[in-house]
Design a protein around this motif. Structure first.
Motif, short mmCIF file in Angstrom:
data_model
loop_
_atom_site.label_atom_id
_atom_site.label_comp_id
_atom_site.label_asym_id
_atom_site.label_seq_id
_atom_site.Cartn_x
_atom_site.Cartn_y
_atom_site.Cartn_z
N GLY A 99 35.47 59.44 93.86
CA GLY A 99 35.17 60.60 93.03
C GLY A 99 36.32 61.15 92.23
O GLY A 99 36.18 62.14 91.52
N THR A 100 37.50 60.53 92.33
CA THR A 100 38.68 61.02 91.61
C THR A 100 38.52 60.76 90.12
O THR A 100 38.07 59.69 89.71
N LYS A 101 38.92 61.76 89.32
CA LYS A 101 38.88 61.58 87.87
C LYS A 101 40.07 60.72 87.46
O LYS A 101 41.21 61.01 87.80
N ALA A 102 39.83 59.66 86.75
CA ALA A 102 40.89 58.77 86.30
C ALA A 102 41.65 59.43 85.15
O ALA A 102 41.07 60.18 84.35
N PRO A 103 42.96 59.17 85.05
CA PRO A 103 43.70 59.70 83.90
C PRO A 103 43.21 59.06 82.62
O PRO A 103 42.76 57.90 82.61
N THR A 104 43.27 59.79 81.52
CA THR A 104 42.90 59.22 80.24
C THR A 104 43.96 58.21 79.82
O THR A 104 45.06 58.16 80.38
N GLU A 105 43.65 57.42 78.82
CA GLU A 105 44.60 56.44 78.33
C GLU A 105 45.86 57.10 77.79
O GLU A 105 46.93 56.49 77.79
N ARG A 106 45.76 58.33 77.32
CA ARG A 106 46.96 59.03 76.82
C ARG A 106 47.70 59.72 77.96
O ARG A 106 48.88 60.00 77.84
N ASP A 107 47.01 60.02 79.07
CA ASP A 107 47.67 60.69 80.20
C ASP A 107 48.64 59.78 80.91
O ASP A 107 49.68 60.23 81.41
N HIS A 108 48.30 58.51 81.02
CA HIS A 108 49.14 57.58 81.78
C HIS A 108 48.95 56.18 81.22
O HIS A 108 47.86 55.64 81.22
N PHE A 109 50.04 55.61 80.70
CA PHE A 109 49.95 54.24 80.23
C PHE A 109 51.23 53.49 80.55
O PHE A 109 52.26 54.08 80.85
N ARG A 110 51.11 52.16 80.53
CA ARG A 110 52.23 51.30 80.89
C ARG A 110 52.39 50.20 79.86
O ARG A 110 51.43 49.77 79.23
N GLU A 111 53.60 49.73 79.71
CA GLU A 111 53.89 48.61 78.84
C GLU A 111 54.81 47.65 79.59
O GLU A 111 55.69 48.07 80.33
N ALA A 112 54.58 46.35 79.39
CA ALA A 112 55.43 45.32 79.99
C ALA A 112 55.45 44.12 79.06
O ALA A 112 54.72 43.16 79.27
N PRO A 113 56.26 44.18 78.00
CA PRO A 113 56.26 43.08 77.03
C PRO A 113 56.87 41.79 77.57
O PRO A 113 56.68 40.73 76.98
N ALA A 114 57.63 41.87 78.65
CA ALA A 114 58.21 40.69 79.30
C ALA A 114 58.49 41.04 80.75
O ALA A 114 58.50 42.22 81.13
N ALA A 115 58.72 40.03 81.57
CA ALA A 115 58.91 40.27 83.00
C ALA A 115 60.14 41.12 83.31
O ALA A 115 60.19 41.78 84.34
N TRP A 116 61.12 41.15 82.41
CA TRP A 116 62.36 41.88 82.67
C TRP A 116 62.41 43.26 82.00
O TRP A 116 63.41 43.97 82.13
N VAL A 117 61.34 43.65 81.34
CA VAL A 117 61.28 44.94 80.64
C VAL A 117 59.92 45.59 80.89
O VAL A 117 58.89 44.92 80.77
N ALA A 118 59.91 46.86 81.23
CA ALA A 118 58.64 47.56 81.46
C ALA A 118 58.87 49.07 81.38
O ALA A 118 60.01 49.55 81.45
N GLY A 119 57.77 49.81 81.27
CA GLY A 119 57.86 51.26 81.23
C GLY A 119 56.57 51.92 81.64
O GLY A 119 55.50 51.30 81.61
N VAL A 120 56.68 53.18 82.04
CA VAL A 120 55.54 54.02 82.39
C VAL A 120 55.69 55.35 81.66
O VAL A 120 56.78 55.92 81.60
N CYS A 121 54.60 55.83 81.10
CA CYS A 121 54.56 57.13 80.42
C CYS A 121 53.43 57.93 81.06
O CYS A 121 52.27 57.52 81.01
#
Length: 403
Positions: A99-121
């Protein structure tokens, strides 16, 4: 009469030209939350090449998961799983299992363009929306080339969540190609690098200005920080108080960026760092991007690094809880994480556990190389000295609202 457009996620009215729903933060034009499978770049696939549009490289759509866990696999239907329990999130944005409300796509997103680089917003705990933004690029070969860029929208300005994302996407387009080498001398190279960063900041500023609502007395504003990794050379630039750090394994770390803030001015005047950064105006910035910015020239520098370590580029939602490089390095060690995606999530979850009073962005690149010395070179017109004066002329500080 044509019906007014509505948000496909919550049904609220959305004026023409709006990029995100003002009610739920949904990215307009994309399928409803939970309908889009994870992009290839977040499933361990090959990183896209530089010709791929940034919207395809780093879409705002990713599964999330709790501290210390591993990302649950998407449900059979392809819906993004619940961050809390891993169950299936329904079309209404709520988990059908817990029943938990999921975060919106703008509330929490991640990027990982390569195995050695990543981020969380991440939105954090206290804010009603996520005004941070990030944009990442990376070559498939570890340590070859990467761009880590973070923008933090100023909370008490209009549509800063839209402005920061637009600015990040505009700036990283300028930084897709390798930085110039100059005429073969350190001074000529830093001058050439400074020009490219100035162009990137100008593009980000134009994008921020373009998002300003008509007639607003408080146009959107944002900070800017970026590190370009090219082999053993880190080139960095910032406007405002988002930060970049180099955290080598087993050695003292260094804060690369120098804040444009009242706190930094207090430090330059002799106030102890902890006292300055916990003062009433600790997050009042003296430079920013936006229509009312008086000076957008970035501070620029380079650092030649050696040995293994982490490049960390983040917003103040993270460093507010661990400002000194050693304090951040301690959190890196405590996380036990060995890859950027896991570490970015661990640092974000840790900041939320401390209170999450602001939006949190943590982007990382993992570097491995031979042990040698390191030397800081800065542009003639900028000073990469944490105790240096931060304003070229008196300015009225802009307060970043935190919760």
């Amino acid at each position: 009469m044509t019906d007014a457009p509505t948000c496909p996620n919550c049904g609220s009215a959305t004026p023409e030209g709006t990029l995100f729903c003002e009610n739920c933060g949904f990215s307009l034009g994309a399928p409803p939350t939970g309908e889009t499978p994870l992009p290839v770049s977040l499933q361990g696939g090959v990183a896209p090449d530089a010709s791929t549009p940034i919207d395809d490289v780093a879409p705002i759509s990713a599964a999330t998961h709790a501290t210390g866990g591993t990302p649950p696999a998407p449900a059979a239907s392809g819906r993004i799983p619940c961050r809390t329990c891993g169950g299936e999130v329904g079309p209404d944005g709520y988990c059908g299992q817990c029943g938990t409300k999921a975060p919106t796509e703008r509330d929490h997103f991640r990027e990982a363009p390569a195995a050695w680089v990543a981020g969380v917003c991440d939105r954090g705990i206290r804010h009603s929306r996520n005004e941070d933004a990030m944009a990442l690029l990376a070559s498939p070969t570890p340590g070859e080339r990467a761009v880590l860029l973070v923008m933090d929208g100023v909370s008490n300005t209009d549509d800063s969540h839209i402005a920061s994302l637009a600015g990040a996407r505009a700036a990283i387009e300028v930084l897709r190609t390798p930085l110039p080498r100059g005429m073969g001398t350190p001074d000529s190279r830093i001058a050439a690098v400074t020009k490219v960063f100035a162009d990137a900041v100008s593009a980000a500023n134009d994008a921020v200005v373009a998002t300003a609502p008509a007639g607003t007395p408080t146009p959107p504003s944002a900070t800017f920080v970026c590190v370009v990794v090219e082999g053993s050379t880190l080139s960095f630039a910032n406007v405002g108080d988002s930060r970049a750090y180099w955290l080598p394994d087993g050695a003292p770390g260094v804060q690369l960026s120098v804040d444009d803030s009242v706190a930094q001015q207090l430090i330059a005047a002799g106030t102890p760092r902890h006292q300055a950064e916990t003062s009433a105006q600790a997050h009042a910035i003296t430079k920013w991007l936006g229509r009312d910015a008086r000076d957008i020239a970035p501070r620029v520098g380079t650092l030649d690094v050696s040995g293994p370590g982490w490049v960390l580029v983040c917003s103040d939602g993270l460093w507010n809880y661990a400002s000194e490089p050693e304090a951040l390095a301690e959190q890196v060690r405590a996380s036990g994480a060995t890859d950027p995606a896991a570490l970015a999530l661990a640092l974000t979850d840790w900041a939320n556990a401390q209170g999450g009073i602001d939006n949190i962005t943590a982007t990382l690149a993992r570097l491995d190389g031979p042990v040698a010395g390191q030397d800081v070179v800065t542009a003639a017109q900028s000073v990469s000295d944490p105790n240096a004066e931060t304003a070229a002329y008196p300015v009225v500080p802009q307060e970043e609202t935190h919760g």
